[in-house]
Design a protein around this motif. Structure first.
Motif, PDB file in Angstrom:
ATOM      1  N   SER A   1      -3.569   9.460  -1.311  1.00 25.03           N
ATOM      2  CA  SER A   1      -3.496   8.643   0.208  1.00 25.03           C
ATOM      3  C   SER A   1      -4.058   7.486   0.422  1.00 25.03           C
ATOM      4  O   SER A   1      -4.494   6.918  -0.576  1.00 25.03           O
ATOM      5  CB  SER A   1      -4.327   9.861   0.977  1.00 25.03           C
ATOM      6  OG  SER A   1      -5.399   9.630   0.741  1.00 25.03           O
ATOM      7  N   ARG A   2      -3.850   7.127   1.479  1.00 19.50           N
ATOM      8  CA  ARG A   2      -4.136   5.519   1.704  1.00 19.50           C
ATOM      9  C   ARG A   2      -5.944   5.351   1.663  1.00 19.50           C
ATOM     10  O   ARG A   2      -5.986   4.480   1.410  1.00 19.50           O
ATOM     11  CB  ARG A   2      -3.652   5.275   2.873  1.00 19.50           C
ATOM     12  CG  ARG A   2      -2.299   4.796   3.002  1.00 19.50           C
ATOM     13  CD  ARG A   2      -1.845   3.767   3.921  1.00 19.50           C
ATOM     14  NE  ARG A   2      -0.594   3.252   3.876  1.00 19.50           N
ATOM     15  CZ  ARG A   2      -0.054   2.430   4.516  1.00 19.50           C
ATOM     16  NH1 ARG A   2      -0.556   1.729   5.705  1.00 19.50           N
ATOM     17  NH2 ARG A   2       1.211   2.007   4.409  1.00 19.50           N
TER      18      ARG A   2
ATOM     19  N   LEU B   1      -7.150   4.725  -2.005  1.00 24.07           N
ATOM     20  CA  LEU B   1      -6.507   3.393  -2.319  1.00 24.07           C
ATOM     21  C   LEU B   1      -7.303   2.175  -1.415  1.00 24.07           C
ATOM     22  O   LEU B   1      -7.577   1.335  -2.058  1.00 24.07           O
ATOM     23  CB  LEU B   1      -5.077   3.291  -1.817  1.00 24.07           C
ATOM     24  CG  LEU B   1      -4.153   1.758  -2.059  1.00 24.07           C
ATOM     25  CD1 LEU B   1      -4.603   1.657  -3.352  1.00 24.07           C
ATOM     26  CD2 LEU B   1      -2.907   1.892  -1.637  1.00 24.07           C
TER      27      LEU B   1
ATOM     28  N   GLU C   1       0.803  -1.199   0.081  1.00 25.38           N
ATOM     29  CA  GLU C   1       0.076   0.015   0.109  1.00 25.38           C
ATOM     30  C   GLU C   1       1.044   1.458   0.121  1.00 25.38           C
ATOM     31  O   GLU C   1       0.473   2.115  -0.555  1.00 25.38           O
ATOM     32  CB  GLU C   1      -0.760  -0.063   1.063  1.00 25.38           C
ATOM     33  CG  GLU C   1      -2.041  -1.010   1.265  1.00 25.38           C
ATOM     34  CD  GLU C   1      -2.938  -0.980   2.341  1.00 25.38           C
ATOM     35  OE1 GLU C   1      -3.229   0.181   2.731  1.00 25.38           O
ATOM     36  OE2 GLU C   1      -3.586  -1.992   2.589  1.00 25.38           O
TER      37      GLU C   1
ATOM     38  N   THR D   1       0.391   4.111  -2.905  1.00 21.66           N
ATOM     39  CA  THR D   1       0.196   5.629  -2.657  1.00 21.66           C
ATOM     40  C   THR D   1       1.213   6.354  -3.371  1.00 21.66           C
ATOM     41  O   THR D   1       0.769   7.521  -3.847  1.00 21.66           O
ATOM     42  CB  THR D   1      -0.177   5.824  -1.019  1.00 21.66           C
ATOM     43  OG1 THR D   1       1.265   5.439  -0.651  1.00 21.66           O
ATOM     44  CG2 THR D   1      -1.205   4.867  -0.659  1.00 21.66           C
TER      45      THR D   1
END
Length: 225
Positions: A45-46, A49, A35, A39
């Motif tokens: 941003s997470r 995602l 992750e 990103t």
């Protein structure tokens, strides 16, 4: 309200990007999803995602494992034995409905595409053959003009990208595949819906038969080692 819409569009765009990465093999079947790396690569941003990952999990392209994270799913021959008969049934129905609705201008548009397919088959250009093959399958699907049917086909087609083995590597398959496509096109020209459906179904089922033959050959080579 507008901020929520933008956020929704973003995670859907991320999901589309991830699907493309899976289809191209950038995210390989069985691989762990990093992750942090994604990103940074995608410049997001997470939050979007992780929302996108949830979408792909719901589609069967990825899986979440407790305390391990997200992984790209994998397909084996047993999975394909269940998927291809469904694809054959659904794409056969696409060809059936397309034959009932197809217009002369549609046939004129598809004629040069089939000529290209023949040229790639004769040249043994598998990469371009695959791309043109996809164009033809999608065109017939669109001509059926059935969003319910199209949604089911898209869902299964997305999952098939998890299996990286290519049937055209089997000797003679590219010529056989091209002949099958030309027969489907001939049935569409005749507006013979039942024939278009039957040939399309056979075309899809032959692919799983070839995959089994390739697996058998690979197993034999492994045993020789």
């Amino acid at each position: 309200m507008s901020q929520r819409i933008v956020q929704q569009v973003l995670y859907l765009e991320v999901a589309a990007r991830l699907r493309d990465m899976i289809a191209k093999g950038t995210l390989a079947p069985g691989s762990w999803v990093d992750e942090l790396s994604l990103t940074e690569e995608l410049g997001i941003s997470r939050t979007p995602l992780r929302e996108a990952l949830k979408v792909l999990v719901s589609e069967g392209l990825m899986r979440l494992e407790p305390r391990r994270g997200c992984f790209v799913n994998e397909l084996n021959l047993a999975d394909l034995d269940q998927i291809f008969p469904l694809m054959a049934m659904l794409e056969g129905r696409c060809a059936y409905e397309a034959a009932l609705l197809i217009q002369d201008e549609d046939l004129e548009r598809l004629e040069p595409v089939h000529q290209q397919l023949q040229e790639y088959a004769q040249a043994g250009n598998t990469s371009q053959y695959y791309l043109t093959n996809e164009v033809i399958h999608k065109a017939i699907q669109d001509l059926a003009n059935n969003p319910w049917l199209s949604g089911l086909v898209d869902s299964l087609r997305n999952r098939l990208c998890l299996y990286r083995h290519k049937t055209l590597s089997f000797p003679g398959r590219i010529e056989q595949s091209c002949a099958e496509h030309l027969a489907i096109f001939a049935a569409l020209k005749q507006r013979d819906a039942a024939l278009a459906q039957s040939i399309t179904q056979d075309h899809l089922l032959k692919q799983i038969a070839v995959l089994h033959q390739l697996a058998h050959l690979a197993q034999g080579a492994s045993n020789d080692d």
